[in-house]
Design an enzyme around this catalytic site. Structure first.
Site, PDB file in Angstrom:
ATOM      1  N   GLU A   1       0.836  -1.208   0.000  1.00  0.00           N
ATOM      2  CA  GLU A   1       0.000   0.000   0.000  1.00  0.00           C
ATOM      3  C   GLU A   1       0.871   1.257   0.000  1.00  0.00           C
ATOM      4  O   GLU A   1       0.611   2.215  -0.743  1.00  0.00           O
ATOM      5  CB  GLU A   1      -0.905  -0.015   1.224  1.00  0.00           C
ATOM      6  CG  GLU A   1      -1.773   1.211   1.404  1.00  0.00           C
ATOM      7  CD  GLU A   1      -2.284   1.329   2.825  1.00  0.00           C
ATOM      8  OE1 GLU A   1      -2.568   2.466   3.232  1.00  0.00           O
ATOM      9  OE2 GLU A   1      -2.387   0.303   3.526  1.00  0.00           O
TER      10      GLU A   1
ATOM     11  N   ASP B   1       0.718   3.859  -3.091  1.00  0.00           N
ATOM     12  CA  ASP B   1       0.311   5.245  -2.858  1.00  0.00           C
ATOM     13  C   ASP B   1       1.242   6.210  -3.581  1.00  0.00           C
ATOM     14  O   ASP B   1       0.801   7.158  -4.244  1.00  0.00           O
ATOM     15  CB  ASP B   1       0.303   5.513  -1.355  1.00  0.00           C
ATOM     16  CG  ASP B   1       0.012   6.962  -1.020  1.00  0.00           C
ATOM     17  OD1 ASP B   1      -1.130   7.406  -1.239  1.00  0.00           O
ATOM     18  OD2 ASP B   1       0.933   7.661  -0.556  1.00  0.00           O
TER      19      ASP B   1
ATOM     20  N   ASP C   1      -7.295   1.300   0.524  1.00  0.00           N
ATOM     21  CA  ASP C   1      -5.936   0.825   0.812  1.00  0.00           C
ATOM     22  C   ASP C   1      -5.574  -0.380  -0.053  1.00  0.00           C
ATOM     23  O   ASP C   1      -4.421  -0.524  -0.484  1.00  0.00           O
ATOM     24  CB  ASP C   1      -5.809   0.440   2.288  1.00  0.00           C
ATOM     25  CG  ASP C   1      -5.886   1.644   3.221  1.00  0.00           C
ATOM     26  OD1 ASP C   1      -5.771   2.788   2.733  1.00  0.00           O
ATOM     27  OD2 ASP C   1      -6.067   1.439   4.441  1.00  0.00           O
TER      28      ASP C   1
ATOM     29  N   GLU D   1      -4.500   0.629  -3.549  1.00  0.00           N
ATOM     30  CA  GLU D   1      -3.102   1.082  -3.533  1.00  0.00           C
ATOM     31  C   GLU D   1      -2.146  -0.105  -3.426  1.00  0.00           C
ATOM     32  O   GLU D   1      -1.090  -0.122  -4.076  1.00  0.00           O
ATOM     33  CB  GLU D   1      -2.881   2.052  -2.385  1.00  0.00           C
ATOM     34  CG  GLU D   1      -3.586   3.383  -2.589  1.00  0.00           C
ATOM     35  CD  GLU D   1      -3.391   4.350  -1.444  1.00  0.00           C
ATOM     36  OE1 GLU D   1      -3.495   5.563  -1.688  1.00  0.00           O
ATOM     37  OE2 GLU D   1      -3.135   3.896  -0.300  1.00  0.00           O
TER      38      GLU D   1
END
Length: 226
Positions: free
Chosen positions: A41, A45, A114, A117
């Site tokens: 994640e 991101d 999440d 990502e």
């Protein structure tokens, strides 16, 4: 995990993993296993932010940094990622611990966002930056075509405050009514009281700030400004 469900997910993503263990890790919440998706994640991101920033930079050559930042924030915020997750029917593919399953974690926006990502991070490690960039741009094609600079890209709390100030109405009040989960994985529930609405609107998020933004967005919808 059900192979039929996983194959359907990969079709919806537009990508088939060479290393299926990366896909499994990307779908694993920390409540389910010590080999969970939080590192993926973190990676995803950063990759998502770069890809969207690069796309906006080339699509809007005359737009200033402030407007580009606001457009990027709109495109990478949690509820946009959760929308993508629902388009992928990601909820039924998640690996959650018993507590999260019982509390409906497969529907929680923060977990869905999440996981998107984490999938981006997983695709990058499974392939290369060119492949993951092409994939993200494909996911975001309609949203990138529709987005434009301007006031609408300001965050929901700012827009709600400016709307109320422009009408000489009291500012909204935000109240934390519930905090669920452990310190590393909390979900906040906020009630937002707005002049002109008979009942408080509710927002949830993985931080107080995100929950307040979600509540403000709901208020804007009720005021028919969204």
């Amino acid at each position: 995990m059900n192979p039929i469900v996983i194959n359907r997910l990969q079709r919806k993503l537009g990508y088939t993993f060479n290393h299926q263990e990366l896909l499994q890790q990307a779908l694993t919440h920390r409540s389910a296993s010590s080999k969970h998706n939080e590192r993926l994640e973190f990676l995803g991101d950063s990759i998502l932010s770069y890809v969207i920033a690069n796309a906006l930079y080339h699509r809007f050559p005359r737009v200033d940094e402030g407007d580009m930042s606001r457009m990027r924030a709109t495109l990478v915020r949690g509820n946009t990622l959760a929308e993508l997750a629902r388009e992928f029917e990601l909820g039924e593919c998640l690996r959650l611990g018993p507590g999260e399953l019982k509390s409906g974690g497969f529907r929680r926006e923060s977990i869905l966002a999440d996981t998107v990502e984490a999938l981006i991070g997983g695709v990058f490690l499974d392939s290369d930056i060119q492949t993951v960039e092409k994939l993200i741009l494909n996911w975001y094609q309609t949203r990138l075509d529709e987005i434009s600079p301007g006031d609408k890209q300001k965050d929901p709390k700012t827009r709600l405050q400016e709307y109320l100030q422009g009408r000489h109405l009291p500012l909204p009040t935000y109240l934390v009514v519930q905090v669920r989960g452990e310190a590393h994985d909390q979900e906040f529930t906020i009630h937002c009281q707005v002049s002109g609405l008979s009942e408080p609107v509710v927002g949830t998020g993985s931080s107080r700030r995100k929950a307040e933004q979600a509540a403000a967005e709901q208020a804007l919808k009720k005021l028919e400004l969204e």
